[in-house]
Design a protein around this motif. Structure first.
Motif, PDB file in Angstrom:
ATOM      1  N   THR A 230      54.183  12.911 -80.720  1.00  0.00           N
ATOM      2  CA  THR A 230      53.800  11.914 -81.332  1.00  0.00           C
ATOM      3  C   THR A 230      52.364  11.220 -81.096  1.00  0.00           C
ATOM      4  O   THR A 230      52.182  10.452 -79.968  1.00  0.00           O
ATOM      5  N   PRO A 231      51.317  11.443 -81.870  1.00  0.00           N
ATOM      6  CA  PRO A 231      50.014  10.772 -81.413  1.00  0.00           C
ATOM      7  C   PRO A 231      50.136   9.431 -81.330  1.00  0.00           C
ATOM      8  O   PRO A 231      50.579   8.619 -82.172  1.00  0.00           O
ATOM      9  N   ASN A 232      49.441   8.874 -80.611  1.00  0.00           N
ATOM     10  CA  ASN A 232      49.213   7.265 -80.407  1.00  0.00           C
ATOM     11  C   ASN A 232      47.842   6.662 -80.359  1.00  0.00           C
ATOM     12  O   ASN A 232      47.519   5.558 -80.196  1.00  0.00           O
ATOM     13  N   TRP A 233      46.832   7.695 -80.668  1.00  0.00           N
ATOM     14  CA  TRP A 233      45.674   7.333 -80.831  1.00  0.00           C
ATOM     15  C   TRP A 233      44.969   7.712 -82.255  1.00  0.00           C
ATOM     16  O   TRP A 233      45.201   8.838 -82.505  1.00  0.00           O
ATOM     17  N   SER A 234      44.096   6.946 -82.652  1.00  0.00           N
ATOM     18  CA  SER A 234      43.209   7.294 -84.031  1.00  0.00           C
ATOM     19  C   SER A 234      41.898   7.473 -83.704  1.00  0.00           C
ATOM     20  O   SER A 234      41.197   6.587 -83.280  1.00  0.00           O
ATOM     21  N   ILE A 264      46.166  13.053 -80.482  1.00  0.00           N
ATOM     22  CA  ILE A 264      46.070  12.359 -79.093  1.00  0.00           C
ATOM     23  C   ILE A 264      47.355  11.650 -78.443  1.00  0.00           C
ATOM     24  O   ILE A 264      47.610  10.603 -79.354  1.00  0.00           O
ATOM     25  N   GLY A 265      48.065  12.153 -77.727  1.00  0.00           N
ATOM     26  CA  GLY A 265      49.125  11.279 -77.019  1.00  0.00           C
ATOM     27  C   GLY A 265      48.737  11.228 -75.642  1.00  0.00           C
ATOM     28  O   GLY A 265      48.736  12.089 -74.748  1.00  0.00           O
ATOM     29  N   THR A 351      40.111   0.256 -77.365  1.00  0.00           N
ATOM     30  CA  THR A 351      39.209   1.418 -77.656  1.00  0.00           C
ATOM     31  C   THR A 351      39.032   2.334 -76.531  1.00  0.00           C
ATOM     32  O   THR A 351      38.605   1.708 -75.284  1.00  0.00           O
ATOM     33  N   ALA A 352      38.871   3.811 -76.631  1.00  0.00           N
ATOM     34  CA  ALA A 352      38.536   4.548 -75.473  1.00  0.00           C
ATOM     35  C   ALA A 352      37.432   5.461 -75.933  1.00  0.00           C
ATOM     36  O   ALA A 352      37.372   5.954 -77.008  1.00  0.00           O
ATOM     37  N   ARG A 353      36.629   5.697 -74.914  1.00  0.00           N
ATOM     38  CA  ARG A 353      35.403   6.738 -75.125  1.00  0.00           C
ATOM     39  C   ARG A 353      35.615   7.742 -74.238  1.00  0.00           C
ATOM     40  O   ARG A 353      35.703   7.523 -72.984  1.00  0.00           O
ATOM     41  N   ALA A 390      38.099   6.818 -79.674  1.00  0.00           N
ATOM     42  CA  ALA A 390      39.407   6.646 -80.557  1.00  0.00           C
ATOM     43  C   ALA A 390      40.191   5.286 -80.081  1.00  0.00           C
ATOM     44  O   ALA A 390      39.644   4.416 -79.276  1.00  0.00           O
ATOM     45  N   THR A 391      40.861   4.646 -81.028  1.00  0.00           N
ATOM     46  CA  THR A 391      41.469   3.272 -80.909  1.00  0.00           C
ATOM     47  C   THR A 391      43.177   3.457 -80.761  1.00  0.00           C
ATOM     48  O   THR A 391      43.697   4.467 -81.566  1.00  0.00           O
TER      49      THR A 391
END
Length: 395
Positions: A230-234, A264-265, A351-353, A390-391
């Motif tokens: 289950t992805p948890n980032w967009s 992304i998980g 937010t991640a980069r 991603a958020t």
């Protein structure tokens, strides 16, 4: 020369000299393009240009017959002149067509045709039966001999024009030189004739160049593999990228994949449990030169017709003193290989980069091994750089 002597129409004169100059340049390039990719591409571009101009010239000539030859010319000379002209028209069609066949049947050094570095030009379709070494060599032989025949006819044509210009009869050379002497024959239906001649040539060009684009657009989109977690980032794809770079013929090249998805998980508190599935649409690769972009679509490179997607699975993540590291399991063209991927992660709230890179080799991934297995032209190492913004999804 009498002022009442008819000259060729302005369109016929323009086409004559444009094709003549192009043929002269083609002859020079034919002798001076070995191991020179720029000249080789220019040779192909001018050849297709001659083909299109010849189509326009033939149609124009049918609609606007040329002025008659001087009455003083002997019947044998008139017949010879007509035969030379017919030979030229045949060669102006045969030379580009056989050259196109030669390129389309290349079995080793399969370089795509990109007209003047801008427009993709396809191989001749439906000639798979000619894609063998014997047929290719026969076509190369025919093409080279037609080139010598063209040079011979060109010499006869020039010699005949000069001879008649300086003989007692009314010369023919002045009728084809822009702005000199005489009057032009009024063209038959000039407006319609112009639109017909150049419209037909443009139509042939558009059908050939645009056909593959239309066929590609009609293909259904590739199926994307679903993640088994289950992805948890967009991902923000506008701010994210997967790019590649390397060296070709001593010069750097670069490019990007324009279409890809990432599931992304990831939990910063449980890094070892993180998992990422990236699906790349291989046909979306675009390099900094059109020739490179078209080359990547070949069977020996990314081969998107047979392998429309590639996948990268990231797992086994660990935190290091310089950021993070993960194992990248790459599946490309049915080949499975693992690569280490080092990356940095910057968190700003939700937010991640991510910025990371790795280097892959062409040979294990079967990239360009038909035309350049030893890396004489394209360096073996290809650098892959990723940027992902991603958020975090709200639970």
């Amino acid at each position: 020369m009498s002022e009442r002597t008819a000259r060729y129409t302005a369109v016929a004169i323009a086409l004559h000299w444009a094709i003549a100059l192009a043929i002269g340049l083609m002859i020079w390039l034919g002798w001076n393009m070995d191991e020179n990719e720029v000249r080789f591409q220019l040779h192909k571009s001018i050849g297709i240009t001659i083909l299109m101009l010849t189509i326009a010239r033939i149609v124009w000539r049918l609609l606007n017959p040329p002025p008659p030859l001087p009455a003083e010319m002997k019947p044998l000379e008139k017949a010879s002149s007509h035969l030379v002209h017919l030979g030229f028209y045949a060669l102006m069609l045969a030379m580009p067509l056989t050259g196109w066949l030669v390129v389309s049947t290349h079995t080793e050094f399969d370089v795509p045709i990109v007209l003047y570095g801008t427009i993709s030009w396809p191989d001749i379709p439906g000639i798979g039966f000619l894609k063998n070494e014997t047929a290719h060599e026969v076509l190369e032989f025919v093409h080279s001999k037609l080139a010598w025949l063209t040079i011979g006819l060109l010499a006869l044509h020039v010699a005949g024009a000069i001879k008649h210009e300086f003989s007692a009869e009314d010369g023919v050379l002045k009728r084809m030189i822009p702005g000199l002497f005489g009057r032009a024959e009024p063209p038959r239906l000039p407006s319609k004739g112009f639109a017909t001649a150049f419209g037909l040539a443009a139509g042939v060009f558009a059908v050939i160049a645009g056909g593959p684009i239309i066929v590609s657009a009609m293909k259904p989109p590739p199926e994307v593999e679903a993640a088994n977690f289950t992805p948890n980032w967009s991902v923000d794809y506008q701010l994210s990228s997967i790019s590649f770079s390397g060296v070709h013929d001593g010069n750097p090249y670069s490019g990007k994949f324009g279409n890809w998805t990432a599931d992304i998980g990831f939990d910063p508190d449980q890094v070892s449990q993180a998992k990422v599935l990236v699906t790349v649409i291989t046909g979306s690769a675009a390099a900094n030169q059109k020739l490179y972009t078209d080359s990547l679509k070949a069977a020996e490179w990314l081969n998107p017709d047979a392998f429309p997607t590639a996948t990268i699975i990231l797992d086994g993540m660990v935190e290091t003193d310089r950021g993070y590291s993960a194992n990248a399991a790459v599946t490309l063209k049915g080949i499975n290989l693992d690569y280490p991927l080092d990356f940095t992660l910057i968190m700003d709230g939700d937010t991640a980069r991510v910025s990371g890179s790795t280097t892959v080799q062409r040979k294990p991934l079967d990239l360009g091994q038909q035309s350049d297995p030893d890396g004489d032209w394209v360096a073996e190492d290809v650098r892959i750089d990723i940027i992902v913004v991603a958020t975090k999804n709200q639970s």
